[in-house]
Design a protein around this motif. Structure first.
Motif, PDB file in Angstrom:
ATOM      1  N   ALA A  64       4.658   4.537   3.370  1.00  0.00           N
ATOM      2  CA  ALA A  64       4.842   3.346   3.161  1.00  0.00           C
ATOM      3  C   ALA A  64       3.592   2.434   3.091  1.00  0.00           C
ATOM      4  O   ALA A  64       3.507   1.389   2.328  1.00  0.00           O
ATOM      5  CB  ALA A  64       5.789   2.637   4.194  1.00  0.00           C
ATOM      6  N   ALA A  65       2.513   2.724   3.961  1.00  0.00           N
ATOM      7  CA  ALA A  65       1.448   1.962   3.891  1.00  0.00           C
ATOM      8  C   ALA A  65       0.584   2.081   2.458  1.00  0.00           C
ATOM      9  O   ALA A  65      -0.164   1.114   2.048  1.00  0.00           O
ATOM     10  CB  ALA A  65       0.455   2.474   4.979  1.00  0.00           C
ATOM     11  N   ALA A  66       0.343   3.374   2.161  1.00  0.00           N
ATOM     12  CA  ALA A  66       0.095   3.671   0.445  1.00  0.00           C
ATOM     13  C   ALA A  66       0.777   2.634  -0.362  1.00  0.00           C
ATOM     14  O   ALA A  66       0.366   2.014  -1.423  1.00  0.00           O
ATOM     15  CB  ALA A  66       0.192   5.165   0.384  1.00  0.00           C
ATOM     16  N   SER A  67       1.919   2.728  -0.326  1.00  0.00           N
ATOM     17  CA  SER A  67       2.695   1.746  -1.277  1.00  0.00           C
ATOM     18  C   SER A  67       2.350   0.113  -1.033  1.00  0.00           C
ATOM     19  O   SER A  67       2.314  -0.528  -2.043  1.00  0.00           O
ATOM     20  CB  SER A  67       4.207   2.030  -1.144  1.00  0.00           C
ATOM     21  OG  SER A  67       5.142   1.444  -1.989  1.00  0.00           O
ATOM     22  N   ASP A  68       2.099  -0.296   0.168  1.00  0.00           N
ATOM     23  CA  ASP A  68       1.848  -1.571   0.659  1.00  0.00           C
ATOM     24  C   ASP A  68       0.662  -1.921  -0.134  1.00  0.00           C
ATOM     25  O   ASP A  68       0.474  -2.988  -1.043  1.00  0.00           O
ATOM     26  CB  ASP A  68       1.526  -1.727   1.882  1.00  0.00           C
ATOM     27  CG  ASP A  68       2.898  -1.775   2.876  1.00  0.00           C
ATOM     28  OD1 ASP A  68       4.010  -2.202   2.401  1.00  0.00           O
ATOM     29  OD2 ASP A  68       2.998  -1.154   4.030  1.00  0.00           O
ATOM     30  N   ALA A  69      -0.401  -0.969  -0.212  1.00  0.00           N
ATOM     31  CA  ALA A  69      -1.711  -1.139  -0.685  1.00  0.00           C
ATOM     32  C   ALA A  69      -1.504  -1.247  -2.194  1.00  0.00           C
ATOM     33  O   ALA A  69      -2.053  -1.983  -2.951  1.00  0.00           O
ATOM     34  CB  ALA A  69      -2.516  -0.059  -0.420  1.00  0.00           C
ATOM     35  N   ARG A  70      -0.828  -0.068  -2.773  1.00  0.00           N
ATOM     36  CA  ARG A  70      -0.521  -0.260  -4.053  1.00  0.00           C
ATOM     37  C   ARG A  70       0.128  -1.335  -4.781  1.00  0.00           C
ATOM     38  O   ARG A  70      -0.410  -1.787  -5.674  1.00  0.00           O
ATOM     39  CB  ARG A  70       0.582   0.997  -4.499  1.00  0.00           C
ATOM     40  CG  ARG A  70       1.003   1.147  -5.881  1.00  0.00           C
ATOM     41  CD  ARG A  70       0.066   1.864  -6.536  1.00  0.00           C
ATOM     42  NE  ARG A  70       0.839   2.237  -8.026  1.00  0.00           N
ATOM     43  CZ  ARG A  70       0.185   2.676  -9.071  1.00  0.00           C
ATOM     44  NH1 ARG A  70      -1.231   2.625  -9.133  1.00  0.00           N
ATOM     45  NH2 ARG A  70       0.625   2.881 -10.205  1.00  0.00           N
ATOM     46  N   MET A  71       1.087  -1.794  -4.112  1.00  0.00           N
ATOM     47  CA  MET A  71       1.819  -3.108  -4.739  1.00  0.00           C
ATOM     48  C   MET A  71       1.329  -4.357  -4.275  1.00  0.00           C
ATOM     49  O   MET A  71       1.245  -5.228  -5.083  1.00  0.00           O
ATOM     50  CB  MET A  71       3.242  -3.063  -4.087  1.00  0.00           C
ATOM     51  CG  MET A  71       4.190  -2.004  -4.477  1.00  0.00           C
ATOM     52  SD  MET A  71       4.884  -1.799  -6.179  1.00  0.00           S
ATOM     53  CE  MET A  71       3.474  -0.640  -6.903  1.00  0.00           C
ATOM     54  N   GLY A  72       0.330  -4.353  -3.339  1.00  0.00           N
ATOM     55  CA  GLY A  72      -0.554  -5.383  -3.016  1.00  0.00           C
ATOM     56  C   GLY A  72      -1.803  -5.818  -3.690  1.00  0.00           C
ATOM     57  O   GLY A  72      -2.576  -6.570  -3.572  1.00  0.00           O
ATOM     58  N   GLY A  73      -2.149  -4.990  -4.675  1.00  0.00           N
ATOM     59  CA  GLY A  73      -3.352  -5.072  -5.459  1.00  0.00           C
ATOM     60  C   GLY A  73      -4.504  -4.377  -4.863  1.00  0.00           C
ATOM     61  O   GLY A  73      -5.544  -4.723  -5.427  1.00  0.00           O
ATOM     62  N   ALA A  74      -4.387  -3.336  -4.215  1.00  0.00           N
ATOM     63  CA  ALA A  74      -5.750  -2.729  -3.772  1.00  0.00           C
ATOM     64  C   ALA A  74      -6.567  -2.173  -5.004  1.00  0.00           C
ATOM     65  O   ALA A  74      -5.834  -1.552  -5.936  1.00  0.00           O
ATOM     66  CB  ALA A  74      -5.361  -1.809  -2.803  1.00  0.00           C
ATOM     67  N   SER A  75      -7.745  -2.147  -4.727  1.00  0.00           N
ATOM     68  CA  SER A  75      -8.622  -1.615  -5.885  1.00  0.00           C
ATOM     69  C   SER A  75      -8.866   0.099  -5.562  1.00  0.00           C
ATOM     70  O   SER A  75     -10.019   0.256  -5.679  1.00  0.00           O
ATOM     71  CB  SER A  75      -9.774  -2.651  -6.091  1.00  0.00           C
ATOM     72  OG  SER A  75      -9.727  -3.834  -6.308  1.00  0.00           O
ATOM     73  N   LEU A  76      -7.918   0.550  -5.604  1.00  0.00           N
ATOM     74  CA  LEU A  76      -7.931   2.073  -5.245  1.00  0.00           C
ATOM     75  C   LEU A  76      -6.935   2.679  -6.115  1.00  0.00           C
ATOM     76  O   LEU A  76      -5.856   2.160  -6.079  1.00  0.00           O
ATOM     77  CB  LEU A  76      -7.834   2.276  -3.637  1.00  0.00           C
ATOM     78  CG  LEU A  76      -8.787   2.039  -2.826  1.00  0.00           C
ATOM     79  CD1 LEU A  76      -8.554   2.452  -1.379  1.00  0.00           C
ATOM     80  CD2 LEU A  76     -10.054   3.122  -3.208  1.00  0.00           C
ATOM     81  N   PRO A  77      -7.098   3.833  -6.834  1.00  0.00           N
ATOM     82  CA  PRO A  77      -6.284   4.511  -7.818  1.00  0.00           C
ATOM     83  C   PRO A  77      -5.329   5.310  -6.743  1.00  0.00           C
ATOM     84  O   PRO A  77      -5.700   5.736  -5.830  1.00  0.00           O
ATOM     85  CB  PRO A  77      -7.068   5.402  -8.531  1.00  0.00           C
ATOM     86  CG  PRO A  77      -8.462   5.688  -7.677  1.00  0.00           C
ATOM     87  CD  PRO A  77      -8.744   4.296  -6.967  1.00  0.00           C
ATOM     88  N   ALA A  78      -4.065   5.112  -7.328  1.00  0.00           N
ATOM     89  CA  ALA A  78      -2.966   6.545  -6.884  1.00  0.00           C
ATOM     90  C   ALA A  78      -2.969   7.403  -7.832  1.00  0.00           C
ATOM     91  O   ALA A  78      -3.240   7.279  -8.995  1.00  0.00           O
ATOM     92  CB  ALA A  78      -1.664   5.599  -6.734  1.00  0.00           C
ATOM     93  N   MET A  79      -2.619   8.706  -7.436  1.00  0.00           N
ATOM     94  CA  MET A  79      -2.284   9.583  -8.206  1.00  0.00           C
ATOM     95  C   MET A  79      -0.742   9.287  -8.586  1.00  0.00           C
ATOM     96  O   MET A  79       0.216   9.366  -7.784  1.00  0.00           O
ATOM     97  CB  MET A  79      -2.336  10.864  -7.603  1.00  0.00           C
ATOM     98  CG  MET A  79      -2.254  12.202  -8.760  1.00  0.00           C
ATOM     99  SD  MET A  79      -3.410  12.105  -9.943  1.00  0.00           S
ATOM    100  CE  MET A  79      -4.841  13.118  -9.276  1.00  0.00           C
ATOM    101  N   SER A  80      -0.479   8.984  -9.892  1.00  0.00           N
ATOM    102  CA  SER A  80       0.841   8.763 -10.099  1.00  0.00           C
ATOM    103  C   SER A  80       1.602  10.061 -10.598  1.00  0.00           C
ATOM    104  O   SER A  80       1.108  11.124 -11.100  1.00  0.00           O
ATOM    105  CB  SER A  80       0.734   7.812 -11.499  1.00  0.00           C
ATOM    106  OG  SER A  80       0.153   8.337 -12.637  1.00  0.00           O
TER     107      SER A  80
END
Length: 424
Positions: free
Chosen positions: A245-261
């Motif tokens: 959930a924390a990773a999704s929080d950051a992802r949706m919140g505009g964190a300047s880190l990439p996710a592996m999609s």
């Protein structure tokens, strides 16, 4: 067999990619960056037209590095400071000054965004102007799949969608099944699949970012605080929920880190990765076993999703978590049949979860489907499975096809209604 396994690797290489920010607004940012790169000077105006589903998934999500929401800022900052060569990481190097210039264009009414009628679920057309020069980019069938570029009315690049491998048909013509995926993941040479470990690295960093800073609804941080307060226990299951959930929080919140999609979705990449990574740590699995499990999870998710459109009213985290549960069983020493049971269990649990656009509440849905994966895994390892009930068939392949039919035929009007509600 070698040809089949090469096809599997080609699929993974095509749709398991690093992505900075939600892929729908990033699609517009990428199109704008490519269009702007054809001009001799910075754009003075930008026009964006997108499909309904791309519009839906861009309405409520933050664009990385901007602190702002929506297609307008994504397109504007992509045109002003985006890297046209970086694909889904187009905004990795934008600077605050560029965001200010982009916002000034929007404030001056120089950036327009509209929906357009198209049969494509992923579609984006961007036209940028600077002085007398006009450049356009058309994307269709995939978030970075350019089918046409024009400069001053002349076509400088064109490629028919049918001549490319669009994400919608990524498994077409491939001999693929859950059994085939399981065999590939467990038997292929480790050297051929070691690349998938990057997903563990990227998405683990995103989880740490989500726990460290306040993003979105702070779903992951709330679980962490609840553990610290003694309201929840610091156990295996809650660790999976918290970090995913924390990773999704950051992802949706505009964190300047990439996710592996996965299949064009960062959230689904997170859901396919982190539960597997944490399970591997719990069972002290080697990097090789982790890589095999991640292949199982990512490719399994892609395969199930290939039976329905890439964007729809169906929350894809459901099937992604089903594939993750399959991989968790494998890491726990379960057999193939039990891995199939895990898929069945998740699909019987949360297949009714709808997609109402990309936004901070996606972290809640990621948590929900991940929780289902944990429960499904626990049942499956005891050889307990949902079978021949409702849309869940006796065997996993039949169930997967039922899910495809449900989404493709049964949720079209649901999708239209959701978009109408959100656009009202």
């Amino acid at each position: 067999m070698k040809h089949q396994w090469q096809q599997y690797q080609d699929i993974l290489n095509a749709v398991v990619k690093p992505a900075l920010g939600c892929t729908e607004p990033i699609c517009a940012a990428y199109a704008s960056a490519v269009a702007a790169s054809m001009l001799a000077s910075k754009p003075e105006s930008i026009s964006v037209q997108v499909s309904d589903n791309l519009y839906k998934n861009s309405m409520g999500v933050f664009v990385p590095g901007t602190g702002k929401i929506g297609l307008a800022i994504a397109a504007a900052v992509g045109a002003i400071g985006g890297d046209a060569e970086a694909g889904l990481e187009v905004l990795a190097s934008i600077e605050p000054a560029q965001v200010e210039v982009a916002q000034a264009l929007i404030d001056a009414g120089k950036v327009t965004v509209s929906r357009t009628q198209t049969d494509e679920f992923i579609y984006c057309y961007v036209c940028v102007k600077s002085g007398d020069d006009v450049a356009s980019v058309e994307i269709s069938g995939g978030h970075t799949q350019i089918i046409e570029k024009t400069l001053n009315g002349e076509i400088v690049f064109a490629k028919a969608v049918s001549a490319t491998r669009s994400t919608a048909g990524i498994c077409d013509g491939v001999d693929i099944s859950i059994e085939g995926i399981y065999a590939y993941a467990t038997q292929v040479n480790f050297e051929d699949i070691g690349f998938i470990l990057e997903s563990a690295e990227l998405n683990t960093k995103l989880a740490a970012e989500g726990l460290k800073h306040e993003y979105g609804l702070q779903v992951g941080r709330t679980i962490e605080k609840s553990i610290q307060a003694g309201f929840m226990t610091a156990d295996f299951a809650n660790s999976i929920l918290m970090q995913t959930a924390a990773a999704s929080d950051a992802r949706m919140g505009g964190a300047s880190l990439p996710a592996m999609s996965n299949y064009g979705s960062g959230n689904q990449g997170i859901a396919a990765t982190l539960p597997v990574v944490i399970t591997a740590k719990h069972y002290l699995a080697s990097d090789e076993l982790l890589a095999r499990a991640l292949i199982m999870s990512h490719l399994g998710a892609i395969y199930i999703k290939s039976y329905y459109p890439p964007l729809s009213a169906f929350c894809g985290n459901t099937v992604t978590s089903a594939a993750a549960a399959m991989a968790m069983v494998y890491l726990a020493g379960g057999n193939y049949q039990q891995s199939c049971f895990a898929i069945q269990n998740v699909l019987s649990d949360c297949s009714g979860m709808v997609c109402d656009g990309a936004k901070s509440t996606c972290a809640m849905k990621v948590k929900t489907s991940t929780g289902s994966a944990v429960n499904a895994f626990m049942l499956a390892i005891q050889s307990t499975a949902a079978q021949d009930q409702g849309i869940v068939a006796e065997d996993v392949e039949h169930t997967i096809r039922n899910i495809g039919q449900l989404v493709t035929q049964g949720m079209v009007s649901t999708d239209t209604t959701i978009i109408d509600i959100m656009s009202a």
